[in-house]
Scaffold this active site. Structure first.
Site, PDB file in Angstrom:
ATOM      1  N   HIS A  56      25.819  29.555   1.754  1.00  0.00           N
ATOM      2  CA  HIS A  56      26.746  30.115   0.793  1.00  0.00           C
ATOM      3  C   HIS A  56      26.133  30.195  -0.605  1.00  0.00           C
ATOM      4  O   HIS A  56      25.355  29.323  -1.002  1.00  0.00           O
ATOM      5  CB  HIS A  56      28.010  29.253   0.721  1.00  0.00           C
ATOM      6  CG  HIS A  56      28.726  29.139   2.033  1.00  0.00           C
ATOM      7  ND1 HIS A  56      29.464  28.027   2.399  1.00  0.00           N
ATOM      8  CD2 HIS A  56      28.818  30.003   3.079  1.00  0.00           C
ATOM      9  CE1 HIS A  56      29.983  28.211   3.601  1.00  0.00           C
ATOM     10  NE2 HIS A  56      29.604  29.398   4.035  1.00  0.00           N
ATOM     11  N   LYS A  66      26.319  23.146  -7.892  1.00  0.00           N
ATOM     12  CA  LYS A  66      26.947  22.121  -7.055  1.00  0.00           C
ATOM     13  C   LYS A  66      26.139  20.819  -7.117  1.00  0.00           C
ATOM     14  O   LYS A  66      24.919  20.835  -7.254  1.00  0.00           O
ATOM     15  CB  LYS A  66      27.015  22.584  -5.592  1.00  0.00           C
ATOM     16  CG  LYS A  66      27.878  23.811  -5.370  1.00  0.00           C
ATOM     17  CD  LYS A  66      27.829  24.267  -3.913  1.00  0.00           C
ATOM     18  CE  LYS A  66      28.683  25.516  -3.694  1.00  0.00           C
ATOM     19  NZ  LYS A  66      28.566  26.011  -2.301  1.00  0.00           N
ATOM     20  N   TYR A 126      31.509  17.318  -3.016  1.00  0.00           N
ATOM     21  CA  TYR A 126      30.661  17.967  -4.007  1.00  0.00           C
ATOM     22  C   TYR A 126      31.454  18.434  -5.217  1.00  0.00           C
ATOM     23  O   TYR A 126      32.607  18.813  -5.122  1.00  0.00           O
ATOM     24  CB  TYR A 126      29.841  19.111  -3.407  1.00  0.00           C
ATOM     25  CG  TYR A 126      30.553  20.102  -2.522  1.00  0.00           C
ATOM     26  CD1 TYR A 126      30.864  21.375  -2.989  1.00  0.00           C
ATOM     27  CD2 TYR A 126      30.878  19.792  -1.210  1.00  0.00           C
ATOM     28  CE1 TYR A 126      31.479  22.307  -2.169  1.00  0.00           C
ATOM     29  CE2 TYR A 126      31.486  20.712  -0.380  1.00  0.00           C
ATOM     30  CZ  TYR A 126      31.790  21.974  -0.866  1.00  0.00           C
ATOM     31  OH  TYR A 126      32.405  22.896  -0.064  1.00  0.00           O
ATOM     32  N   ASP A 163      30.964  32.724   8.694  1.00  0.00           N
ATOM     33  CA  ASP A 163      29.529  32.441   8.661  1.00  0.00           C
ATOM     34  C   ASP A 163      28.809  33.119   9.817  1.00  0.00           C
ATOM     35  O   ASP A 163      27.672  33.588   9.665  1.00  0.00           O
ATOM     36  CB  ASP A 163      29.288  30.937   8.694  1.00  0.00           C
ATOM     37  CG  ASP A 163      29.655  30.249   7.381  1.00  0.00           C
ATOM     38  OD1 ASP A 163      29.822  30.956   6.369  1.00  0.00           O
ATOM     39  OD2 ASP A 163      29.778  29.011   7.376  1.00  0.00           O
TER      40      ASP A 163
END
Length: 201
Positions: A56, A66, A126, A163
């Site tokens: 991603h 992130k 995260y 995905d």
């Protein structure tokens, strides 16, 4: 923090203080970074063994930096350089994140991110520099042979429908989905950019 070989990718290995009660560590320290990382959102992902999430990435600007760790179980965390024009375009680095070493990775805007759950259950948390914005989010198929990622063998990867339908790196480039390295560098240098490294590094 230690560089991981891709511009904007860093590894943090915390000092763990343990005694008969358990353990304590500082998994994120704002002042360890050269530039502050705004935290707009904190995510928690719980995955069964074999779950493969990613690759991603977000449009830059603004992108989404992130800071990722695994608080329960273990994952193979992979960072992919999807920035067109980057000297390491198409390359990746892989780090095992687990609940023993408690390591974390910092991923700058423009880099792609994926992880594979190695344990029966894995919980990844995260911090994100910007909120989730579906229209700015994109993906590259994690099993694209061109990426050359050595995912664990013997376990069938479990992908989301999104995905599984993601384009290859070449297709994403042809469709104009990938961020450019030049745009990322300009963004990192701007007041709102979050490409950071260890303080003093």
């Amino acid at each position: 923090m230690d560089p991981l070989g891709l511009d904007g990718a860093w590894l943090h290995t915390p000092k763990i203080h343990g005694d008969h009660r358990g353990a304590f560590l500082e998994w994120f320290k704002q002042d360890a970074l050269d530039r502050p990382m705004d935290v707009a959102q904190a995510n928690c992902s719980i995955s069964v063994r074999g779950t493969l999430r990613g690759v991603h990435f977000s449009d830059v600007p603004p992108g989404q930096a992130k800071y990722v760790t695994c608080v329960s179980g273990s994952v193979l965390d992979v960072i992919v350089d999807v920035r067109t024009g980057s000297p390491t375009f198409g390359e990746h680095v892989a780090v095992e994140l687990d609940d023993r070493r408690r390591r974390a990775v910092y991923i700058a805007e423009g880099l792609g991110h994926a992880f594979f759950a190695l344990s029966e259950s894995a919980t990844v948390v995260y911090l994100c520099s910007t909120p989730y914005a579906p229209l700015r989010e994109h993906g590259v198929h994690p099993l694209d042979p061109a990426l050359g990622i050595g995912w664990p063998s013997g376990v069938e990867p479990v992908l989301s429908e999104k995905d599984a339908a993601a384009p290859t790196l070449a297709q994403a480039a042809d469709q104009g989905l990938l961020p450019s390295y030049a745009d990322c560098l300009a963004h990192y240098a701007s007041p709102g950019g979050h490409q950071v490294g260890p303080r003093g590094g």
